[in-house]
Design a protein around this motif. Structure first.
Motif, PDB file in Angstrom:
ATOM      1  N   ASP A 205       0.856  -1.153   0.221  1.00  0.00           N
ATOM      2  CA  ASP A 205      -0.118   0.146  -0.595  1.00  0.00           C
ATOM      3  C   ASP A 205       1.096   1.118  -0.435  1.00  0.00           C
ATOM      4  O   ASP A 205       0.766   2.668   0.612  1.00  0.00           O
ATOM      5  CB  ASP A 205      -0.703   0.156   1.500  1.00  0.00           C
ATOM      6  CG  ASP A 205      -2.172  -0.938   1.601  1.00  0.00           C
ATOM      7  OD1 ASP A 205      -1.942  -1.304  -0.207  1.00  0.00           O
ATOM      8  OD2 ASP A 205      -2.530  -0.836   2.049  1.00  0.00           O
ATOM      9  N   THR A 206       1.819   1.236  -0.544  1.00  0.00           N
ATOM     10  CA  THR A 206       3.158   2.061  -1.000  1.00  0.00           C
ATOM     11  C   THR A 206       3.863   2.836  -2.132  1.00  0.00           C
ATOM     12  O   THR A 206       3.997   3.245  -2.870  1.00  0.00           O
ATOM     13  CB  THR A 206       3.834   2.461   0.418  1.00  0.00           C
ATOM     14  OG1 THR A 206       5.159   0.745  -0.532  1.00  0.00           O
ATOM     15  CG2 THR A 206       4.322   2.222   1.553  1.00  0.00           C
ATOM     16  N   TRP A 207       2.250   1.969  -2.589  1.00  0.00           N
ATOM     17  CA  TRP A 207       2.733   2.432  -4.213  1.00  0.00           C
ATOM     18  C   TRP A 207       2.478   3.513  -4.658  1.00  0.00           C
ATOM     19  O   TRP A 207       1.890   4.260  -4.399  1.00  0.00           O
ATOM     20  CB  TRP A 207       1.613   1.287  -5.704  1.00  0.00           C
ATOM     21  CG  TRP A 207       1.746  -0.491  -5.625  1.00  0.00           C
ATOM     22  CD1 TRP A 207       2.626  -0.417  -6.309  1.00  0.00           C
ATOM     23  CD2 TRP A 207       1.196  -1.726  -4.677  1.00  0.00           C
ATOM     24  NE1 TRP A 207       2.808  -2.417  -6.210  1.00  0.00           N
ATOM     25  CE2 TRP A 207       2.147  -2.316  -5.031  1.00  0.00           C
ATOM     26  CE3 TRP A 207       0.306  -1.235  -4.103  1.00  0.00           C
ATOM     27  CZ2 TRP A 207       1.594  -2.986  -4.913  1.00  0.00           C
ATOM     28  CZ3 TRP A 207      -0.452  -1.932  -3.598  1.00  0.00           C
ATOM     29  CH2 TRP A 207       0.308  -3.733  -3.822  1.00  0.00           C
ATOM     30  N   ASP A 208       3.138   4.391  -5.771  1.00  0.00           N
ATOM     31  CA  ASP A 208       3.418   5.525  -6.356  1.00  0.00           C
ATOM     32  C   ASP A 208       2.708   5.649  -7.005  1.00  0.00           C
ATOM     33  O   ASP A 208       1.887   4.595  -7.690  1.00  0.00           O
ATOM     34  CB  ASP A 208       4.578   5.891  -6.723  1.00  0.00           C
ATOM     35  CG  ASP A 208       4.641   7.137  -7.894  1.00  0.00           C
ATOM     36  OD1 ASP A 208       3.965   8.024  -7.277  1.00  0.00           O
ATOM     37  OD2 ASP A 208       5.899   7.565  -7.635  1.00  0.00           O
ATOM     38  N   THR A 226      -2.024   3.505  -2.523  1.00  0.00           N
ATOM     39  CA  THR A 226      -1.068   4.547  -2.566  1.00  0.00           C
ATOM     40  C   THR A 226      -0.775   5.265  -1.111  1.00  0.00           C
ATOM     41  O   THR A 226      -0.827   6.459  -1.013  1.00  0.00           O
ATOM     42  CB  THR A 226      -1.498   5.929  -3.896  1.00  0.00           C
ATOM     43  OG1 THR A 226      -3.219   6.341  -3.559  1.00  0.00           O
ATOM     44  CG2 THR A 226      -1.360   4.431  -4.521  1.00  0.00           C
ATOM     45  N   HIS A 229       1.399   5.954   0.444  1.00  0.00           N
ATOM     46  CA  HIS A 229       3.015   6.828  -0.073  1.00  0.00           C
ATOM     47  C   HIS A 229       2.299   7.911   0.181  1.00  0.00           C
ATOM     48  O   HIS A 229       3.483   8.358   0.506  1.00  0.00           O
ATOM     49  CB  HIS A 229       2.999   6.701  -1.702  1.00  0.00           C
ATOM     50  CG  HIS A 229       4.010   7.203  -2.661  1.00  0.00           C
ATOM     51  ND1 HIS A 229       5.306   6.871  -3.093  1.00  0.00           N
ATOM     52  CD2 HIS A 229       3.657   8.569  -3.009  1.00  0.00           C
ATOM     53  CE1 HIS A 229       5.488   7.498  -3.860  1.00  0.00           C
ATOM     54  NE2 HIS A 229       5.140   8.159  -3.330  1.00  0.00           N
ATOM     55  N   HIS A 232       2.922   9.379   3.212  1.00  0.00           N
ATOM     56  CA  HIS A 232       4.742   9.830   3.789  1.00  0.00           C
ATOM     57  C   HIS A 232       5.276  11.045   3.141  1.00  0.00           C
ATOM     58  O   HIS A 232       5.518  12.245   3.496  1.00  0.00           O
ATOM     59  CB  HIS A 232       5.689   8.635   3.202  1.00  0.00           C
ATOM     60  CG  HIS A 232       6.976   8.942   2.739  1.00  0.00           C
ATOM     61  ND1 HIS A 232       7.859   9.282   3.593  1.00  0.00           N
ATOM     62  CD2 HIS A 232       7.486   9.125   1.533  1.00  0.00           C
ATOM     63  CE1 HIS A 232       8.772   9.306   3.559  1.00  0.00           C
ATOM     64  NE2 HIS A 232       8.981   9.489   2.102  1.00  0.00           N
ATOM     65  N   GLU A 233       4.699  11.232   1.954  1.00  0.00           N
ATOM     66  CA  GLU A 233       4.684  13.002   1.122  1.00  0.00           C
ATOM     67  C   GLU A 233       4.434  13.741   2.292  1.00  0.00           C
ATOM     68  O   GLU A 233       4.999  15.244   2.074  1.00  0.00           O
ATOM     69  CB  GLU A 233       3.870  12.620   0.079  1.00  0.00           C
ATOM     70  CG  GLU A 233       4.413  12.181  -1.586  1.00  0.00           C
ATOM     71  CD  GLU A 233       3.974  12.103  -2.351  1.00  0.00           C
ATOM     72  OE1 GLU A 233       2.644  12.627  -2.153  1.00  0.00           O
ATOM     73  OE2 GLU A 233       4.472  11.988  -3.449  1.00  0.00           O
ATOM     74  N   ASP A 256       9.319  -1.122  -7.165  1.00  0.00           N
ATOM     75  CA  ASP A 256       8.197  -1.238  -5.204  1.00  0.00           C
ATOM     76  C   ASP A 256       8.631  -1.419  -4.265  1.00  0.00           C
ATOM     77  O   ASP A 256       8.229  -0.681  -3.422  1.00  0.00           O
ATOM     78  CB  ASP A 256       6.963  -2.155  -5.629  1.00  0.00           C
ATOM     79  CG  ASP A 256       6.243  -1.883  -6.851  1.00  0.00           C
ATOM     80  OD1 ASP A 256       6.501  -0.711  -7.203  1.00  0.00           O
ATOM     81  OD2 ASP A 256       5.739  -3.345  -7.078  1.00  0.00           O
ATOM     82  N   ASN A 259      10.582   2.319  -3.741  1.00  0.00           N
ATOM     83  CA  ASN A 259      10.016   3.380  -2.896  1.00  0.00           C
ATOM     84  C   ASN A 259       9.362   2.768  -1.722  1.00  0.00           C
ATOM     85  O   ASN A 259       9.234   3.730  -0.912  1.00  0.00           O
ATOM     86  CB  ASN A 259       8.910   3.100  -4.085  1.00  0.00           C
ATOM     87  CG  ASN A 259       7.328   4.243  -3.974  1.00  0.00           C
ATOM     88  OD1 ASN A 259       8.787   5.559  -4.131  1.00  0.00           O
ATOM     89  ND2 ASN A 259       6.780   3.694  -3.500  1.00  0.00           N
ATOM     90  N   ASP A 260       8.874   1.487  -1.371  1.00  0.00           N
ATOM     91  CA  ASP A 260       8.236   1.416  -0.277  1.00  0.00           C
ATOM     92  C   ASP A 260       9.514   1.251   1.149  1.00  0.00           C
ATOM     93  O   ASP A 260       9.223   1.999   2.324  1.00  0.00           O
ATOM     94  CB  ASP A 260       7.905   0.004  -0.178  1.00  0.00           C
ATOM     95  CG  ASP A 260       7.554  -0.914   0.972  1.00  0.00           C
ATOM     96  OD1 ASP A 260       6.178   0.487   1.605  1.00  0.00           O
ATOM     97  OD2 ASP A 260       8.080  -0.958   2.165  1.00  0.00           O
ATOM     98  N   CYS A 263       9.761   5.091   1.701  1.00  0.00           N
ATOM     99  CA  CYS A 263       8.555   5.896   2.125  1.00  0.00           C
ATOM    100  C   CYS A 263       8.595   5.624   4.303  1.00  0.00           C
ATOM    101  O   CYS A 263       7.179   5.714   4.604  1.00  0.00           O
ATOM    102  CB  CYS A 263       7.448   4.964   1.894  1.00  0.00           C
ATOM    103  SG  CYS A 263       6.821   6.064   0.249  1.00  0.00           S
TER     104      CYS A 263
END
Length: 379
Positions: A205-208, A226, A229, A232-233, A256, A259-260, A263
């Motif tokens: 569930d941290t997909w861009d 998402t 993600h 985190h942003e 993936d 990116n995870d 995050c």
């Protein structure tokens, strides 16, 4: 042979012996278990399980979303339903999750909830737990619905707590799809700052958002795959967050996971339980979030579909209900400032209500974690 008179006497005697005397009809339902007596000989009224409106665990309903001018009863832990499922990428139906989880909790009651493992009753530890009902969310516009949920969290967490030991109530959200965790994290940030997230799920569930949905529109990029993600942003979560139970396939071989990590997450897979056992998982979770405020998010699909078939994106090879509950109870002592149970879609459940029963007991465990450790807010 009996005479006619003897036969009549025998029948009359039988009729008298079979006569049933009913108690007077009362306007109030008597408790199903009568009365229980505690160690001090005080009588505890055990609530009738099948009567009254269906709140979670028969908790008192409080209109937490009333106007500021109205007097609202104080509370410490609030149950809030988030009937939202238009952020899913698979099966819809989680908008009915809050109702399903409440139905699953119908056998739970405050006076009848002493834990056989811990010897504690989370409902009787000095904290007022209430059910605030569901946030009024539109199902026609995701952006507006999530803003409505933002507002609901702000209002409910903005009231003064009942307990004198701390000022801000804590919220357990009943989803709804996993997108509903984003407004909850925005709310907790306002009171506690950035938190470590313990994320029980089969998916990261941290997909861009540019990869999952965002290629179509910014609107589509905000969804149940998402939201972490985006959290985190927005600076809502710390780099000491962790997934547990992950087993779903990735969309990209390297990106993936890279990116995870960016995050702020580390990963415990579903099969890590086989290597470390439940205590090993507990230890790793506690070590990861040590020294920080914690938010727990439980996607019911962390459980194997044999234990929780009623979910939007089921993945085989998951944990058992007992294993998940053991791990949750083992987190006793963490500073839990918010939590949720999401992705329950009752339409896919079986007649035995396997999924909603499991989800309700998870909520019960989350209440126990909150009751065990009060947490003072920053503001």
């Amino acid at each position: 042979m009996l005479s006619s008179w003897s036969l009549l006497l025998a029948l009359a005697s039988y009729a008298v012996s079979r006569e049933i005397t009913f108690p007077p009809v009362a306007g109030i339902q008597h408790p199903i278990y009568g009365f229980a007596v505690d160690e001090d000989a005080a009588e505890l009224d055990i609530t009738m399980m099948m009567s009254g409106i269906t709140t979670f665990a028969h908790l008192p309903y409080v209109h937490c979303l009333a106007n500021e001018s109205e007097d609202v009863e104080k509370y410490d832990i609030a149950i809030l339903g988030a009937p939202f499922d238009t952020g899913v990428t698979a099966r819809p139906g989680a908008r009915f999750g809050p109702t399903g989880v409440r139905q699953g909790g119908i056998r739970i009651g405050a006076e009848f909830s002493w834990n056989v493992y811990t010897g504690r009753n989370a409902f009787l530890e000095g904290f007022r737990v209430v059910d605030c009902g569901d946030a009024p969310l539109t199902f026609l516009d995701n952006t507006i619905a999530l803003k409505q949920l933002d507002k609901a969290h702000k209002v409910i967490s903005g009231r003064k707590a009942n307990h004198t030991g701390y000022t801000v109530p804590r919220i357990i959200t009943l989803g709804g799809d996993h997108t509903t965790t984003l407004p909850a994290l925005r709310s907790t940030y306002h009171h506690w700052g950035a938190v470590s997230v313990i994320h029980f799920d089969s998916h990261i569930d941290t997909w861009d958002p540019e990869v999952l949905g965002g290629g179509l529109s910014h609107y589509a990029g905000v969804n149940h795959g998402t939201f972490l993600h985006i959290a985190h942003e927005e600076g809502l979560i710390k780099n000491t967050s962790i997934h547990a139970g992950i087993r779903a396939p990735m969309a990209n071989k390297k990106y993936d996971l890279k990116n995870d990590k960016a995050c702020g997450f580390s990963i415990l897979t579903a099969r890590d339980l086989d290597k470390f056992g439940t205590q090993g998982i507990i230890d790793k979770l506690k070590e990861r979030v040590a020294g920080s405020k914690v938010y727990i998010s439980v996607d019911i699909d962390v459980l194997d579909p044999s234990y929780a078939p009623a979910t939007g994106t089921a993945e085989v090879g998951g944990w058992t209900t007992r294993e998940l509950l053991t791990i949750l109870d083992g987190l006793d002592g963490i500073e839990l400032i918010g939590a949720d149970v999401v992705e329950v879609a009752p339409i896919y459940d079986n007649p035995g209500e396997t999924t909603v029963l499991a989800a309700a007991e998870v909520v019960h465990s989350l209440i126990a974690l909150m009751a065990a450790t009060p947490v003072n807010a920053l503001s």
